[in-house]
Design a protein around this motif. Structure first.
Motif, PDB file in Angstrom:
ATOM      1  N   ARG A 143      30.034  29.961  46.721  1.00 35.34           N
ATOM      2  CA  ARG A 143      30.682  31.444  46.334  1.00 35.34           C
ATOM      3  C   ARG A 143      30.948  31.426  44.689  1.00 35.34           C
ATOM      4  NH1 ARG A 143      34.046  34.617  50.666  1.00 35.34           N
ATOM      5  NH2 ARG A 143      32.687  35.146  52.263  1.00 35.34           N
ATOM      6  N   VAL A 144      31.577  30.424  44.392  1.00 39.14           N
ATOM      7  CA  VAL A 144      32.056  30.267  42.863  1.00 39.14           C
ATOM      8  C   VAL A 144      30.797  30.388  41.983  1.00 39.14           C
ATOM      9  CG1 VAL A 144      33.091  28.874  41.032  1.00 39.14           C
ATOM     10  CG2 VAL A 144      34.200  29.203  43.233  1.00 39.14           C
ATOM     11  N   ASN A 145      29.763  29.696  42.409  1.00 29.76           N
ATOM     12  CA  ASN A 145      28.709  29.550  41.352  1.00 29.76           C
ATOM     13  C   ASN A 145      27.785  30.917  41.587  1.00 29.76           C
ATOM     14  OD1 ASN A 145      29.082  26.948  40.837  1.00 29.76           O
ATOM     15  ND2 ASN A 145      27.612  26.337  42.541  1.00 29.76           N
ATOM     16  N   GLU A 151      41.598  44.849  31.523  1.00 29.02           N
ATOM     17  CA  GLU A 151      42.368  43.618  31.453  1.00 29.02           C
ATOM     18  C   GLU A 151      42.518  43.175  32.840  1.00 29.02           C
ATOM     19  OE1 GLU A 151      46.728  42.481  30.035  1.00 29.02           O
ATOM     20  OE2 GLU A 151      46.031  44.654  29.596  1.00 29.02           O
ATOM     21  N   ASN A 152      43.054  44.208  33.711  1.00 30.03           N
ATOM     22  CA  ASN A 152      43.323  43.948  35.038  1.00 30.03           C
ATOM     23  C   ASN A 152      42.012  43.363  35.795  1.00 30.03           C
ATOM     24  OD1 ASN A 152      44.891  43.828  37.549  1.00 30.03           O
ATOM     25  ND2 ASN A 152      44.126  46.025  38.183  1.00 30.03           N
ATOM     26  N   LEU A 153      40.882  43.923  35.419  1.00 29.36           N
ATOM     27  CA  LEU A 153      39.523  43.514  36.012  1.00 29.36           C
ATOM     28  C   LEU A 153      39.379  42.132  35.735  1.00 29.36           C
ATOM     29  CD1 LEU A 153      36.953  44.013  37.513  1.00 29.36           C
ATOM     30  CD2 LEU A 153      35.936  44.948  35.533  1.00 29.36           C
ATOM     31  N   TYR A 154      39.259  41.763  34.509  1.00 26.90           N
ATOM     32  CA  TYR A 154      39.017  40.465  34.234  1.00 26.90           C
ATOM     33  C   TYR A 154      39.938  39.182  34.365  1.00 26.90           C
ATOM     34  CZ  TYR A 154      34.978  42.065  31.638  1.00 26.90           C
ATOM     35  OH  TYR A 154      33.668  42.740  31.179  1.00 26.90           O
ATOM     36  N   LYS A 155      41.170  40.018  34.357  1.00 25.45           N
ATOM     37  CA  LYS A 155      42.334  38.832  35.022  1.00 25.45           C
ATOM     38  C   LYS A 155      41.998  38.540  36.581  1.00 25.45           C
ATOM     39  CE  LYS A 155      47.374  38.216  35.362  1.00 25.45           C
ATOM     40  NZ  LYS A 155      48.706  38.872  35.039  1.00 25.45           N
ATOM     41  N   CYS A 156      41.704  39.588  37.261  1.00 20.96           N
ATOM     42  CA  CYS A 156      41.585  39.345  38.702  1.00 20.96           C
ATOM     43  C   CYS A 156      40.365  38.769  39.081  1.00 20.96           C
ATOM     44  CB  CYS A 156      41.577  40.548  39.366  1.00 20.96           C
ATOM     45  SG  CYS A 156      43.504  41.269  39.518  1.00 20.96           S
ATOM     46  N   TYR A 157      39.193  38.850  38.221  1.00 15.67           N
ATOM     47  CA  TYR A 157      38.208  37.917  38.350  1.00 15.67           C
ATOM     48  C   TYR A 157      38.066  36.527  38.016  1.00 15.67           C
ATOM     49  CZ  TYR A 157      33.886  35.923  36.368  1.00 15.67           C
ATOM     50  OH  TYR A 157      32.569  35.193  36.051  1.00 15.67           O
ATOM     51  N   LYS A 158      39.014  36.298  36.944  1.00 17.84           N
ATOM     52  CA  LYS A 158      39.289  34.991  36.851  1.00 17.84           C
ATOM     53  C   LYS A 158      40.108  34.304  37.916  1.00 17.84           C
ATOM     54  CE  LYS A 158      39.361  31.240  33.947  1.00 17.84           C
ATOM     55  NZ  LYS A 158      40.540  30.443  34.637  1.00 17.84           N
ATOM     56  N   GLU A 159      41.184  35.028  38.207  1.00 24.27           N
ATOM     57  CA  GLU A 159      42.016  34.721  39.473  1.00 24.27           C
ATOM     58  C   GLU A 159      41.071  34.396  40.780  1.00 24.27           C
ATOM     59  OE1 GLU A 159      46.541  36.107  39.841  1.00 24.27           O
ATOM     60  OE2 GLU A 159      45.092  37.514  40.941  1.00 24.27           O
ATOM     61  N   VAL A 160      40.294  34.984  41.272  1.00 27.96           N
ATOM     62  CA  VAL A 160      39.629  34.718  42.119  1.00 27.96           C
ATOM     63  C   VAL A 160      38.763  33.555  42.012  1.00 27.96           C
ATOM     64  CG1 VAL A 160      37.557  35.815  43.531  1.00 27.96           C
ATOM     65  CG2 VAL A 160      39.572  37.395  43.118  1.00 27.96           C
ATOM     66  N   LEU A 161      38.007  33.579  40.994  1.00 25.57           N
ATOM     67  CA  LEU A 161      37.309  32.233  40.754  1.00 25.57           C
ATOM     68  C   LEU A 161      38.136  31.026  40.741  1.00 25.57           C
ATOM     69  CD1 LEU A 161      34.970  32.543  37.456  1.00 25.57           C
ATOM     70  CD2 LEU A 161      34.329  32.321  39.682  1.00 25.57           C
ATOM     71  N   ASP A 162      39.343  31.173  40.197  1.00 31.13           N
ATOM     72  CA  ASP A 162      40.241  29.776  40.329  1.00 31.13           C
ATOM     73  C   ASP A 162      40.681  29.626  41.581  1.00 31.13           C
ATOM     74  OD1 ASP A 162      39.783  29.571  37.706  1.00 31.13           O
ATOM     75  OD2 ASP A 162      41.667  30.400  37.289  1.00 31.13           O
ATOM     76  N   ASN A 163      40.771  30.527  42.557  1.00 27.10           N
ATOM     77  CA  ASN A 163      41.425  30.386  44.090  1.00 27.10           C
ATOM     78  C   ASN A 163      40.499  30.195  45.043  1.00 27.10           C
ATOM     79  OD1 ASN A 163      43.980  30.484  42.805  1.00 27.10           O
ATOM     80  ND2 ASN A 163      44.047  32.793  43.277  1.00 27.10           N
ATOM     81  N   GLY A 205      34.229  39.171  51.123  1.00 28.53           N
ATOM     82  CA  GLY A 205      33.278  38.870  49.799  1.00 28.53           C
ATOM     83  C   GLY A 205      33.884  38.940  48.630  1.00 28.53           C
ATOM     84  N   MET A 206      33.254  38.593  47.560  1.00 28.91           N
ATOM     85  CA  MET A 206      33.852  38.085  46.232  1.00 28.91           C
ATOM     86  C   MET A 206      34.163  39.442  45.614  1.00 28.91           C
ATOM     87  SD  MET A 206      34.146  34.816  46.133  1.00 28.91           S
ATOM     88  CE  MET A 206      34.233  34.090  44.555  1.00 28.91           C
ATOM     89  N   LYS A 207      33.418  40.531  45.870  1.00 35.87           N
ATOM     90  CA  LYS A 207      33.775  41.839  44.977  1.00 35.87           C
ATOM     91  C   LYS A 207      34.896  42.625  45.731  1.00 35.87           C
ATOM     92  CE  LYS A 207      29.574  44.010  45.393  1.00 35.87           C
ATOM     93  NZ  LYS A 207      28.504  44.723  45.095  1.00 35.87           N
ATOM     94  N   ASP A 208      34.915  42.382  47.078  1.00 33.30           N
ATOM     95  CA  ASP A 208      36.112  42.652  47.715  1.00 33.30           C
ATOM     96  C   ASP A 208      37.415  41.801  47.271  1.00 33.30           C
ATOM     97  OD1 ASP A 208      35.412  45.201  49.597  1.00 33.30           O
ATOM     98  OD2 ASP A 208      33.685  43.397  50.223  1.00 33.30           O
ATOM     99  N   LYS A 209      37.442  40.803  47.273  1.00 33.43           N
ATOM    100  CA  LYS A 209      38.380  40.018  46.838  1.00 33.43           C
ATOM    101  C   LYS A 209      39.169  40.251  45.615  1.00 33.43           C
ATOM    102  CE  LYS A 209      37.836  35.592  49.265  1.00 33.43           C
ATOM    103  NZ  LYS A 209      37.768  34.080  49.010  1.00 33.43           N
TER     104      LYS A 209
END
Length: 317
Positions: free
Chosen positions: A33-35, A15-27, A79-83
């Motif tokens: 990088r998004v693509n 839950e935390n992983l997917y929430k933060c994945y979506k948050e990074v995408l949105d921000n 980078g995106m993984k670190d974010k």
């Protein structure tokens, strides 16, 4: 307040992983990088899970760049993984462990807070004195010198140990802290949370020991109100002593104002206006310089002209 344990499992949850994945995408504004993250979603999330479960995660390198709005700042980007992992640490470890101890007068970097909340407090304080028929009172406006880069890692870690007892949660948090050579880098979610937490002890000291009823802080910019200028002078000296133990100092913008005098706090003056005329002119001059140097684009420059005219009431800039 008891130290919190069992944070690491919450931090690792899907839950935390997917929430933060979506948050990074949105921000993330960089569409490339998004693509990339969208195209490699499963691979990236699996790599994050594996590294964290096996305790093999190492904080990646930073890309440092300068922004010029709202003011000149050095930003540390990852980078995106670190974010994603940075957001996971903030959401899964720091928020549950640190936010409960923070006072509501600390208005930065939390849900339901922000500059609007800070302005609301200033308006409430003005009403507080008006309702009591006190026509003249004083405000001690404090600002800490080079706050983010001056945060002492050793002191910060000791503060965190008093709130967190989960060794794995502490380990990954400390690794992120140590990934900066000094202080905390501006730009990451963990830095924002750790920065507002670092001055939490000072907030309690001002409210509980100095007994300041009207107090508000936005990051390292904070106000103390009193009808006694002498008492605020005393408070200033005590805060200087307190901050010395935190390895911090007030800068030369720190001063005591009467309520009749003008000063800027989180972008507004005493009347709630965005800025004074001369401040608006100075800021526009900066924007013009940055535009012709190629630091900001034409849309940003035009937006600055429009907003400064509107908020300062100047017809001709």
């Amino acid at each position: 307040m008891k130290r919190m344990g069992n944070l690491y499992e919450n931090f690792l949850s899907n839950e935390n992983l997917y929430k933060c994945y979506k948050e990074v995408l949105d921000n993330t504004k960089n569409q490339r990088r998004v693509n990339w993250l969208l195209d490699n979603k499963d691979k990236v999330l699996d790599e994050i899970k594996t590294a964290l479960r096996n305790d093999t995660y190492k904080v990646g390198p930073y890309n440092f760049f300068t922004i010029y709005e709202p003011k000149k700042r050095l930003i540390a980007s990852q980078g995106m993984k670190d974010k994603i992992i940075n957001h996971m640490v903030a959401r899964g470890i720091l928020y549950p462990a640190l936010l409960p101890s923070m006072l509501p007068y600390n208005v930065a970097s939390r849900e339901g807070m922000g500059t609007r909340k800070g302005i609301e407090y200033v308006e409430q304080f003005r009403d507080y004195y008006r309702k009591r028929g006190i026509e003249k009172y004083y405000i001690l406006k404090c600002d800490i010198s080079k706050f983010f880069q001056s945060i002492n890692h050793k002191i910060l870690k000791e503060k965190l140990r008093k709130k967190i007892k989960d060794p794995k949660a502490l380990k990954i948090t400390f690794e992120i802290i140590d990934s900066y050579k000094e202080g905390l880098g501006i730009g990451s979610m963990t830095s924002q949370v750790l920065a507002i937490f670092f001055l939490n002890d000072m907030d309690h000291y001002i409210k509980e020991k100095l007994k300041i009823k009207c107090y508000v802080r936005y990051q390292d910019d904070f106000l103390l109100y009193s009808d006694s200028k002498e008492y605020l002078e005393y408070c200033k000296e005590q805060i200087i002593k307190f901050l010395k133990k935190e390895d911090l100092v007030l800068n030369n913008k720190t001063a005591i104002y009467s309520n009749k005098k003008n000063f800027i706090f989180i972008g507004r003056n005493q009347k709630g206006q965005y800025s004074k005329r001369r401040t608006a002119r100075r800021r526009l001059k900066e924007k013009r310089y940055f535009y012709f140097k190629g630091k900001i684009n034409i849309d940003s420059y035009i937006s600055s002209i429009v907003s400064l005219k509107k908020l300062s009431g100047i017809k001709n800039l």
